[in-house]
Design an enzyme around this catalytic site. Structure first.
Site, PDB file in Angstrom:
ATOM      1  N   ASP A 172      55.864   3.411 133.377  1.00 10.83           N
ATOM      2  CA  ASP A 172      54.610   3.739 132.697  1.00 10.83           C
ATOM      3  C   ASP A 172      53.604   4.364 133.668  1.00 10.83           C
ATOM      4  O   ASP A 172      53.868   4.436 134.875  1.00 10.83           O
ATOM      5  CB  ASP A 172      54.059   2.440 132.073  1.00 10.83           C
ATOM      6  CG  ASP A 172      53.448   2.683 130.701  1.00 10.83           C
ATOM      7  OD1 ASP A 172      52.991   3.812 130.443  1.00 10.83           O
ATOM      8  OD2 ASP A 172      53.409   1.741 129.896  1.00 10.83           O
TER       9      ASP A 172
ATOM     10  N   GLU B 187      54.351   8.898 130.470  1.00 13.46           N
ATOM     11  CA  GLU B 187      52.937   9.238 130.737  1.00 13.46           C
ATOM     12  C   GLU B 187      52.301   9.827 129.494  1.00 13.46           C
ATOM     13  O   GLU B 187      51.312  10.500 129.557  1.00 13.46           O
ATOM     14  CB  GLU B 187      52.785  10.096 132.003  1.00 13.46           C
ATOM     15  CG  GLU B 187      53.501  11.420 132.015  1.00 13.46           C
ATOM     16  CD  GLU B 187      52.806  12.478 131.164  1.00 13.46           C
ATOM     17  OE1 GLU B 187      53.352  12.735 130.058  1.00 13.46           O
ATOM     18  OE2 GLU B 187      51.771  13.025 131.577  1.00 13.46           O
ATOM     19  N   TRP B 188      52.942   9.558 128.362  1.00 18.94           N
ATOM     20  CA  TRP B 188      52.416   9.815 127.011  1.00 18.94           C
ATOM     21  C   TRP B 188      52.178  11.301 126.706  1.00 18.94           C
ATOM     22  O   TRP B 188      51.327  11.647 125.889  1.00 18.94           O
ATOM     23  CB  TRP B 188      51.115   9.019 126.771  1.00 18.94           C
ATOM     24  CG  TRP B 188      51.124   7.689 127.451  1.00 18.94           C
ATOM     25  CD1 TRP B 188      51.888   6.618 127.124  1.00 18.94           C
ATOM     26  CD2 TRP B 188      50.359   7.306 128.605  1.00 18.94           C
ATOM     27  NE1 TRP B 188      51.656   5.588 128.006  1.00 18.94           N
ATOM     28  CE2 TRP B 188      50.721   5.980 128.920  1.00 18.94           C
ATOM     29  CE3 TRP B 188      49.406   7.958 129.396  1.00 18.94           C
ATOM     30  CZ2 TRP B 188      50.164   5.303 130.000  1.00 18.94           C
ATOM     31  CZ3 TRP B 188      48.851   7.276 130.458  1.00 18.94           C
ATOM     32  CH2 TRP B 188      49.236   5.963 130.745  1.00 18.94           C
ATOM     33  N   GLY B 189      52.915  12.174 127.391  1.00 18.77           N
ATOM     34  CA  GLY B 189      52.813  13.596 127.079  1.00 18.77           C
ATOM     35  C   GLY B 189      51.510  14.243 127.510  1.00 18.77           C
ATOM     36  O   GLY B 189      51.215  15.376 127.129  1.00 18.77           O
TER      37      GLY B 189
ATOM     38  N   ASP C  33      51.213   6.166 122.118  1.00 22.40           N
ATOM     39  CA  ASP C  33      52.062   5.180 121.429  1.00 22.40           C
ATOM     40  C   ASP C  33      52.053   5.399 119.909  1.00 22.40           C
ATOM     41  O   ASP C  33      50.994   5.451 119.283  1.00 22.40           O
ATOM     42  CB  ASP C  33      51.559   3.758 121.700  1.00 22.40           C
ATOM     43  CG  ASP C  33      51.708   3.379 123.164  1.00 22.40           C
ATOM     44  OD1 ASP C  33      52.074   4.245 123.984  1.00 22.40           O
ATOM     45  OD2 ASP C  33      51.460   2.205 123.478  1.00 22.40           O
TER      46      ASP C  33
HETATM   47  C1  GLA Z   1      51.963   1.682 127.198  1.00 22.81           C
HETATM   48  C2  GLA Z   1      53.274   2.267 126.722  1.00 22.81           C
HETATM   49  C3  GLA Z   1      53.861   1.358 125.643  1.00 22.81           C
HETATM   50  C4  GLA Z   1      54.076  -0.040 126.219  1.00 22.81           C
HETATM   51  C5  GLA Z   1      52.762  -0.580 126.762  1.00 22.81           C
HETATM   52  C6  GLA Z   1      52.962  -1.870 127.529  1.00 22.81           C
HETATM   53  O1  GLA Z   1      51.007   1.703 126.203  1.00 22.81           O
HETATM   54  O2  GLA Z   1      53.082   3.561 126.210  1.00 22.81           O
HETATM   55  O3  GLA Z   1      55.075   1.876 125.144  1.00 22.81           O
HETATM   56  O4  GLA Z   1      55.050   0.033 127.223  1.00 22.81           O
HETATM   57  O5  GLA Z   1      52.153   0.342 127.649  1.00 22.81           O
HETATM   58  O6  GLA Z   1      51.771  -2.343 128.060  1.00 22.81           O
END
Ligand code: GLA
Length: 409
Positions: free
Chosen positions: A155, A190-192, A213
């Site tokens: 993450d 890293e969520w794009g 997410d």
């Molecule tokens: C981020 C990630 C999630 C999850 C949480 C855990 O938000 O994107 O998928 O792993 O952290 O804290």
């Protein structure tokens, strides 16, 4: 304005100085993640309540309910499993929830023919605020390998925003994992936010999150637009970056949660989705060649949800060895059509009613979908029947529903 400029300069510098030329050349198809990974992850249902006994029960359930036979393989322990480091700086699992440590748990998972994944973060602290791996990459990679870990979700909470740092930190952990000699799937998360589809493979990633997410709702009312339809809409331009050994990851499957998760309810009405919406979510993720990582409590799964998650035709589309992500070939009046080339010259086509009300749809194969090649027959997956391949596909779809067709040679 200034931030945008820094971001642009950052991308250019990454390409010029950090990514070695050989990393940009065509890679031989990797055996690790040759098809999108399939498995289960603890986060949205269990969060910090995850434990040794729950993970064992999940493994047992995967075997008993047929999900392992359907292809689900990785059991991934997400955030909040660790309790810090020992005097030698080695990560330790929470002693109450994981009383025997992770190695013994991994042995159990392996004895069932499954694989174990774990979670860390490219900073000192994870998103949940426990120890991350920054500064301890080599040690943590060695620890994970010695425990028998097969998959690492890495993450990016609490880490600097710029792409050069992200690339450097991700590559450092990937190099450390490779140096252990153990094949470990590396999931970049890293969520794009820094266009990872442009650099994550060069940083050693086998999959990379493309979005924030995903939430357990069709359409979100939060600013980050994280409902199923919003995340799906964001994937369209990314097909060219997916292939064997490296996959776009639009986040885990909400299928079957029905509002019972935790983070998955943030910014939603807490009710989850309808059966139809979960069907469409699963079908779309299969078309997108997305990782299929289930989040619901599969120990208590309904037969309806299980049937969907183990649909062998949809899974075969997702796991097709050509490794193509579907492209949109038609998008008009809330009807979107996706096409995914399959091995053996077959074709998957998904017709999707994006509106909330039922629609009668009729599409001409040549004029609307540009399908000219004659096929022997067409299999309609949700209707579970074969139809003759003629000039038109005509169907009625409820709101948010889809039908998936396999055109067979
Ligand atoms: C981020 C990630 C999630 C999850 C949480 C855990 O938000 O994107 O998928 O792993 O952290 O804290």
């Amino acid at each position: 304005m200034l931030f945008q400029l820094f971001k642009k300069i950052g991308f250019i510098l990454v390409w010029m100085f950090i990514i070695p030329i050989n990393a940009l050349q065509a890679q031989p198809a990797s055996t690790l993640c040759a098809t999108p990974p399939m498995g289960w992850n603890s986060w949205n249902f269990f969060e910090g309540k995850i434990s040794d006994s729950i993970i064992r029960q999940i493994a047992d359930a995967l075997l008993a309910n047929g999900m392992k036979d359907a292809g689900y393989e990785y059991i991934i322990i997400d955030d909040l499993w660790t309790n810090g480091r020992d005097k030698n700086n080695v990560l330790i699992a929470d002693p109450v929830r994981f009383p025997y440590g992770i190695k013994i748990l991994a042995d159990y998972i392996h004895s069932k023919g499954l694989k174990l994944g774990i979670y860390s973060d490219a900073a000192q602290h994870t998103c949940g605020g426990v120890s991350g791996s920054y500064g301890f990459e080599e040690l943590d990679a060695k620890t994970f390998a010695s425990w028998g870990i097969d998959y690492l979700k890495y993450d990016y909470c609490n880490a600097p925003e710029d792409v050069i740092t992200a690339f450097t930190r991700y590559k450092k952990m990937s190099d450390a994992l490779k140096a252990t000699g153990r094949p470990i799937v590396y999931a970049i998360c890293e969520w794009g936010q820094r266009k990872p589809w442009l650099w994550a493979k060069a940083a050693g990633g086998h999959l990379w999150r493309t979005t924030w997410d995903l939430r357990d709702t069709w359409q979100s009312n939060n600013k980050d637009l994280t409902g199923i339809i919003e995340i799906f809409n964001d994937q369209d331009s990314l097909a060219q970056y997916a292939g064997p050994g490296g996959w776009n990851d639009p986040d885990m499957l909400m299928v079957g949660l029905y509002g019972k998760g935790s983070s998955s309810n943030a910014g939603t009405n807490g009710k989850g989705c309808t059966k139809t919406e979960y069907e469409t979510h699963f079908a779309l993720w299969c078309m997108l060649a997305a990782p299929l990582i289930v989040n619901s409590d599969i120990r208590k799964i309904s037969s309806e949800t299980l049937q969907l998650l183990t649909n062998k035709d949809l899974i075969a589309i997702n796991q097709d060895k050509l490794g193509k992500q579907a492209n949109t070939i038609y998008n008009k009046d809330s009807v979107q059509v996706l096409m995914k080339n399959l091995s053996g010259g077959n074709l998957a086509i998904c017709i999707f009613n994006k509106s909330g009300t039922a629609k009668n749809i009729s599409l001409n194969l040549k004029k609307d979908l540009d399908v000219w090649k004659p096929y022997k027959y067409i299999q309609a997956i949700f209707k579970n029947k074969n139809i003759k391949a003629n000039n038109n596909l005509a169907l009625k779809l409820e709101g948010h529903a889809c039908e998936v067709y396999i055109f067979k040679n």
